[in-house]
Design a protein around this motif. Structure first.
Motif, PDB file in Angstrom:
ATOM      1  N   GLY A 163       0.805  -1.214   0.000  1.00  0.00           N
ATOM      2  CA  GLY A 163       0.000   0.000   0.000  1.00  0.00           C
ATOM      3  C   GLY A 163       0.834   1.258   0.000  1.00  0.00           C
ATOM      4  N   GLU A 164       2.024   1.202   0.592  1.00  0.00           N
ATOM      5  CA  GLU A 164       2.882   2.383   0.679  1.00  0.00           C
ATOM      6  C   GLU A 164       3.701   2.631  -0.580  1.00  0.00           C
ATOM      7  OE1 GLU A 164       3.507   2.526   5.541  1.00  0.00           O
ATOM      8  OE2 GLU A 164       5.132   1.793   4.257  1.00  0.00           O
ATOM      9  N   ILE A 165       3.983   1.592  -1.351  1.00  0.00           N
ATOM     10  CA  ILE A 165       4.766   1.810  -2.572  1.00  0.00           C
ATOM     11  C   ILE A 165       3.868   2.022  -3.796  1.00  0.00           C
ATOM     12  CG2 ILE A 165       6.757   0.533  -1.707  1.00  0.00           C
ATOM     13  CD1 ILE A 165       4.777  -1.064  -4.470  1.00  0.00           C
ATOM     14  N   ALA A 166       2.566   1.714  -3.670  1.00  0.00           N
ATOM     15  CA  ALA A 166       1.665   1.777  -4.811  1.00  0.00           C
ATOM     16  C   ALA A 166       1.051   3.160  -4.966  1.00  0.00           C
ATOM     17  CB  ALA A 166       0.552   0.742  -4.664  1.00  0.00           C
ATOM     18  N   SER A 167       0.776   3.537  -6.220  1.00  0.00           N
ATOM     19  CA  SER A 167      -0.004   4.735  -6.490  1.00  0.00           C
ATOM     20  C   SER A 167      -1.434   4.504  -6.019  1.00  0.00           C
ATOM     21  CB  SER A 167      -0.012   5.038  -7.992  1.00  0.00           C
ATOM     22  OG  SER A 167       1.297   5.190  -8.491  1.00  0.00           O
ATOM     23  N   PRO A 168      -2.164   5.578  -5.619  1.00  0.00           N
ATOM     24  CA  PRO A 168      -3.545   5.394  -5.161  1.00  0.00           C
ATOM     25  C   PRO A 168      -4.418   4.628  -6.153  1.00  0.00           C
ATOM     26  CG  PRO A 168      -2.802   7.616  -4.639  1.00  0.00           C
ATOM     27  CD  PRO A 168      -1.706   6.976  -5.450  1.00  0.00           C
ATOM     28  N   LYS A 169      -4.230   4.868  -7.462  1.00  0.00           N
ATOM     29  CA  LYS A 169      -5.052   4.183  -8.463  1.00  0.00           C
ATOM     30  C   LYS A 169      -4.712   2.696  -8.581  1.00  0.00           C
ATOM     31  CE  LYS A 169      -6.047   8.187 -11.398  1.00  0.00           C
ATOM     32  NZ  LYS A 169      -5.934   8.771 -12.761  1.00  0.00           N
ATOM     33  N   LEU A 170      -3.481   2.324  -8.266  1.00  0.00           N
ATOM     34  CA  LEU A 170      -3.048   0.934  -8.394  1.00  0.00           C
ATOM     35  C   LEU A 170      -3.113   0.167  -7.077  1.00  0.00           C
ATOM     36  CD1 LEU A 170       0.089   1.326 -10.707  1.00  0.00           C
ATOM     37  CD2 LEU A 170      -2.158   0.441 -11.338  1.00  0.00           C
ATOM     38  N   ARG A 171      -3.369   0.871  -5.976  1.00  0.00           N
ATOM     39  CA  ARG A 171      -3.270   0.234  -4.661  1.00  0.00           C
ATOM     40  C   ARG A 171      -4.232  -0.943  -4.516  1.00  0.00           C
ATOM     41  NH1 ARG A 171      -4.093   4.603  -1.406  1.00  0.00           N
ATOM     42  NH2 ARG A 171      -6.263   4.027  -1.004  1.00  0.00           N
ATOM     43  N   LYS A 468     -11.625   3.600  -1.645  1.00  0.00           N
ATOM     44  CA  LYS A 468     -11.074   3.343  -2.977  1.00  0.00           C
ATOM     45  C   LYS A 468     -10.553   4.629  -3.617  1.00  0.00           C
ATOM     46  CE  LYS A 468     -12.271   1.453  -7.506  1.00  0.00           C
ATOM     47  NZ  LYS A 468     -12.029   2.655  -8.323  1.00  0.00           N
ATOM     48  N   GLY A 469      -9.304   4.608  -4.097  1.00  0.00           N
ATOM     49  CA  GLY A 469      -8.717   5.713  -4.830  1.00  0.00           C
ATOM     50  C   GLY A 469      -8.294   6.900  -3.995  1.00  0.00           C
TER      51      GLY A 469
END
Length: 480
Positions: A163-171, A468-469
């Motif tokens: 969750g910390e390395i992912a972009s909000p759209k890809l999380r 979400k997002g």
């Protein structure tokens, strides 16, 4: 990194020269961003594969321990095990996971995500070796406790890291990969358990945490969120540049820094921490999510599958049914990635819990009927629906929501509560399986899980917010 840099090294964390100092809002990630985030997610999710192997090993192993056959290894002295001993083989895993509850959050906060992954892989290696070389039942218990210790660390640590390395759209999408690896591990053990003995399965399983250890040392970077909380903003910027594949990430760094600072803010005079909604709500919600995750009965199904469906009037033998259900679970989990990315978390979770409740209700009615039972394919169909709904809903979403709710400064508390709830309830259910069956019967057990799954869907509708997002800052503002 600039999109025109065709020869850019995949593992080069260095920022490019000429980076402007202005802030950029709503900047789009570069072409390589999703590939790099996926690569890091897959590397970290090998810990989920180890966790799945731990969960899946016990079902074929208990069947081999309780039934003398050509595949059953004879080196474990003492003969066939009792039902009570079988329960403890299953319960030793969540017991080991409970032991790490108050350690993982502290290690994540003090040492960082990457180094904690390295440390968590060591007990897993030792535990599988203990099981594979076991000559006494107590050695199997020790091995299960050690592998459970690491599995508990993985279950809390890796979803937060993703969750910390992912972009909000890809999380959301990337968060489902962890559960996919867990299911792949379960399916592997169910399938290989048809042909291989329990000790050979354990020896094969030890290779996975070794692979995780190597990847953590040479591939995985520390998350920008933790680097900022540790005061290493320059290095956090370099890692973020690499993960996002664009030169201007200063707005994201500023947002992460602001979120980290806000988590520590409190007006004067400071209220008690239990009055701060931005801290108590994430902890309370993750407690609810993990409680639902276990009370739906998934641990009992995964641990005692072979025994539960070892009936004479079922359409297929238990060993083959377990593999088929495992394949169904894996396919559903793979579908869950794009589904979670497209649909909101709250309605998806509520609907799948209702499907699980209905499947357990029908299965309970079927088991309640005295033999000979009509329609001997009903148990398999019910399990198809149950695991499909679990794999599309609470299975992956429990870990996605863990990543959503593990905000800076409350991440250790969220991780601790999630581990304690998830593994504590799993331990209790596994220990009580045989006594409950003797009291209320197998049908009563399914009726209970049906009721609890239905109640979980109601609680989700009434209490759970939609995340979400949303970025960490937006989620924090939602709770404030």
């Amino acid at each position: 990194m600039a999109e025109s840099a065709e020869t850019d090294d995949l593992f080069d964390y260095s920022p490019r020269h000429g980076m402007e100092e202005e802030l950029i809002h709503r900047a789009k990630d570069g072409e390589k961003a999703w590939k790099r985030q996926l690569l890091v997610t897959l590397g970290a999710s090998t810990g989920g594969l180890s966790m799945g192997l731990c969960l899946g090993w016990v079902s074929p192993a208990i069947q081999q321990f309780q039934n003398v056959s050509s595949i059953n290894s004879t080196k474990l002295s003492g003969g066939n095990i009792t039902d009570s001993e079988a329960d403890w083989i299953g319960a030793a895993l969540p017991l080991g996971a409970i032991l790490q509850v108050f350690i993982t959050g502290i290690l994540m906060d003090c040492l960082g995500r990457r180094l904690t992954v390295i440390l968590s892989s060591l007990p897993m290696c030792i535990g599988w070796l203990c099981i594979s070389l076991a000559g006494q039942l107590w050695q199997v218990y020790i091995g299960r406790i050690l592998t459970g210790f690491s599995a508990g660390m993985y279950s809390a640590l890796i979803p937060v890291y993703i969750g910390e390395i992912a972009s909000p759209k890809l999380r959301g999408f990337l968060g489902t990969i962890f559960q996919g690896c867990v299911v792949l591990g379960i399916l592997s053990m169910y399938s290989l358990g048809i042909f291989l003995s329990w000790d050979v399965l354990a020896f094969i399983a030890v290779l996975v945490p070794i692979f995780t250890l190597i990847l953590a040392i040479f591939l995985l970077p520390d998350s920008p969120t933790w680097l900022i909380s540790d005061g290493r903003i320059e290095f956090a910027t370099e890692v973020t540049l690499w993960l996002r594949d664009r030169e201007l990430v200063l707005h994201e760094i500023e947002e992460l820094t602001e979120t980290s600072l806000r988590a520590d803010e409190s007006p004067f005079p400071s209220p008690p921490s239990y009055c701060d909604a931005s801290k108590t709500k994430p902890v309370s919600l993750i407690f609810l999510v993990m409680l639902i995750n276990q009370l739906c009965g998934i641990s009992v199904v995964e641990t005692f599958f072979h025994g539960i469906f070892n009936w004479n009037d079922t359409v297929l033998p238990a060993s083959l049914s377990s593999s088929i259900v495992g394949v169904c679970m894996l396919v559903s989990t793979l579908i869950a990635g794009p589904v979670v990315a497209k649909f909101n978390r709250k309605p998806l979770l509520a609907i799948t819990l209702i499907v699980m409740s209905v499947s357990m209700l029908v299965l309970g009615v079927y088991v309640y009927l005295l033999p000979p039972r009509p329609f001997n394919s009903v148990p398999l169909v019910c399990l198809f629906l149950y695991v499909s709904a679990y794999s599309l809903g609470i299975g992956p979403l429990a870990w996605v929501l863990l990543a959503d709710l593990a905000l800076p400064k409350v991440a250790p508390a969220v991780v601790t509560i999630s581990s304690l709830t998830n593994w504590g309830v799993a331990f209790a259910l596994t220990c009580l399986y045989s006594p409950v069956i003797k009291i209320v019967g197998l049908s009563g057990l399914w009726f209970g899980f049906s009721l609890l799954s239905g109640a979980g869907s109601v609680l989700v509708i009434l209490i759970l917010p939609e995340t979400k997002g949303l970025s960490a800052t937006q989620i924090l503002q939602l709770f404030k």
